[in-house]
Design a protein around this motif. Structure first.
Motif, PDB file in Angstrom:
ATOM      1  N   UNK A 119       0.833  -1.190   0.000  1.00  0.00           N
ATOM      2  CA  UNK A 119       0.000   0.000   0.000  1.00  0.00           C
ATOM      3  C   UNK A 119       0.876   1.251   0.000  1.00  0.00           C
ATOM      4  N   UNK A 120       0.231   2.367  -0.379  1.00  0.00           N
ATOM      5  CA  UNK A 120       0.902   3.657  -0.342  1.00  0.00           C
ATOM      6  C   UNK A 120       0.769   4.254   1.057  1.00  0.00           C
ATOM      7  N   UNK A 121       1.871   4.761   1.577  1.00  0.00           N
ATOM      8  CA  UNK A 121       1.869   5.437   2.867  1.00  0.00           C
ATOM      9  C   UNK A 121       1.681   6.927   2.598  1.00  0.00           C
ATOM     10  N   UNK A 122       0.554   7.477   3.011  1.00  0.00           N
ATOM     11  CA  UNK A 122       0.269   8.876   2.737  1.00  0.00           C
ATOM     12  C   UNK A 122      -0.476   9.048   1.431  1.00  0.00           C
ATOM     13  N   UNK A 123      -0.891  10.273   1.182  1.00  0.00           N
ATOM     14  CA  UNK A 123      -1.725  10.575   0.019  1.00  0.00           C
ATOM     15  C   UNK A 123      -0.929  10.953  -1.220  1.00  0.00           C
ATOM     16  N   UNK A 124       0.383  11.170  -1.073  1.00  0.00           N
ATOM     17  CA  UNK A 124       1.164  11.623  -2.235  1.00  0.00           C
ATOM     18  C   UNK A 124       1.710  10.471  -3.068  1.00  0.00           C
ATOM     19  N   UNK A 164       7.114  -0.567 -12.050  1.00  0.00           N
ATOM     20  CA  UNK A 164       5.816  -1.144 -12.412  1.00  0.00           C
ATOM     21  C   UNK A 164       4.677  -0.828 -11.451  1.00  0.00           C
ATOM     22  N   UNK A 165       4.944  -0.135 -10.355  1.00  0.00           N
ATOM     23  CA  UNK A 165       3.888   0.169  -9.392  1.00  0.00           C
ATOM     24  C   UNK A 165       3.252   1.512  -9.711  1.00  0.00           C
ATOM     25  N   UNK A 166       1.962   1.624  -9.401  1.00  0.00           N
ATOM     26  CA  UNK A 166       1.287   2.892  -9.569  1.00  0.00           C
ATOM     27  C   UNK A 166       0.095   2.961  -8.615  1.00  0.00           C
ATOM     28  N   UNK A 167      -0.487   4.110  -8.500  1.00  0.00           N
ATOM     29  CA  UNK A 167      -1.608   4.315  -7.581  1.00  0.00           C
ATOM     30  C   UNK A 167      -2.868   3.622  -8.078  1.00  0.00           C
TER      31      UNK A 167
END
Length: 328
Positions: free
Chosen positions: A194-199, A325-328
């Motif tokens: 998962x992404x940590x934070x909104x940015x 290769x990762x993206x939101x």
């Protein structure tokens, strides 16, 4: 870092990339795991054995990521072996912070402060930056992945990493709770990145542990209760009702690990993170490897588990590939 990610904040990957596995090595000094922490009582005798492991990985087509701490970063032999592999494009280097052996030495050396996230934020940051700069200078790399020693993140860790331009944190050991020893509680953290934070600048890539057994769908609720009653967790495992399987050769049999692989793949985990400690490459430095037969068993574990991952369609990957290769 210790909060669950908000729904919708899980990372996605380019079509066709997943599933993959990443082999991480906590590359660190030797010390007595049963004794008190010390800034000076440690060794580096096992470092020469990393060369054999690196050759083994290259023969399997695996590029390991060595999560290097301060004593390793100062070792000329480690720089030669690991740095040489990085120069060939067959390994990567990340950062692992053991605060008790990492300057500056301003805090009391004890179990509480062995979790870097428990330190004052300025001290955690200064230790981290000293280590990052040493790795960049001594290995001629720009590390992009971090693991807190003892999985010890804290309230300021994510901000520190993001400000330093680190792309991936792999400190979270999902399904494990270290709160009894003043560490983090990852008992309810998910396994999917998962992404940590909104940015969307810092990716959390948890170390892989899964629950297996007839009751595994209720494991997040049942397992913490079972561990409070000493014989209960063992009984549940013996009856094939509930078992926690960490994907590491340290204390986990091949048979257990293969069951864990099946669970991870069948559940659609995009990236499986394998891990172990570099002193286990030689006898006598960790509780898991006491003799030459145990060393041979560790290599056989990787041979069988990585082979089975291939059979299940899971290919090895690298930090660089994940970032690409990762993206939101």
């Amino acid at each position: 870092m210790q909060r669950l990610p908000p729904i919708g904040n899980f990372a996605a990957f380019e079509p066709g990339f997943a599933p993959r596995y990443l082999l991480t090595v906590d590359t660190e000094e030797e010390f007595d795991w049963e004794s008190e922490f010390s800034a000076t009582r440690h060794g580096l005798d096992h470092v020469r054995h990393i060369a054999r492991f690196q050759e083994f990985c290259e023969n399997l087509g695996i590029s390991p990521v060595y999560l290097v701490d301060w004593p390793i970063a100062q070792s000329e032999l480690a720089q030669e072996i690991i740095g040489g592999a990085c120069a060939r494009g067959t390994a990567e280097v990340g950062i692992q912070l053991h605060p008790w052996v990492n300057p500056p030495f301003e805090e009391e050396v004890n179990a509480y402060n062995s979790y870097a996230g428990n330190l004052p934020p300025d001290l955690e940051r200064e230790k981290f930056l000293n280590l990052r700069d040493a790795i960049e200078a001594n290995f001629n790399v720009v590390p992009q992945i971090y693991r807190a020693g003892r999985y010890g993140t804290g309230p300021s860790t994510a901000k520190m990493l993001a400000q330093a331009g680190i792309a991936i944190d792999t400190s979270v050991r999902s399904k494990f709770n270290y709160a009894k020893g003043a560490g983090p509680d990852y008992g309810l953290h998910p396994l999917k990145p998962w992404w940590v934070g909104e940015d969307h600048k810092l990716l959390e890539l948890p170390v892989t542990s899964v629950f297996w057994g007839l009751l595994r769908r209720s494991a997040d609720r049942l397992y913490p209760l079972a561990t409070k009653i000493e014989p209960m967790a063992g009984l549940l495992s013996k009856l094939s009702l509930l078992e926690r399987i960490a994907l590491t050769p340290e204390g986990v049999s091949v048979e257990e690990a293969l069951r864990g692989v099946d669970i991870a793949v069948d559940d659609g985990l995009p990236i499986i993170v394998l891990s172990f400690h570099s002193p286990s490459l030689a006898p006598g430095y960790t509780p898991y490897v006491k003799n030459d037969a145990d060393v041979d068993a560790l290599y056989d574990w990787f041979r069988q588990v990585c082979g089975y991952l291939g059979q299940r369609g899971v290919r090895p990957t690298t930090v660089a590939e994940i970032i690409k290769n990762v993206h939101a």
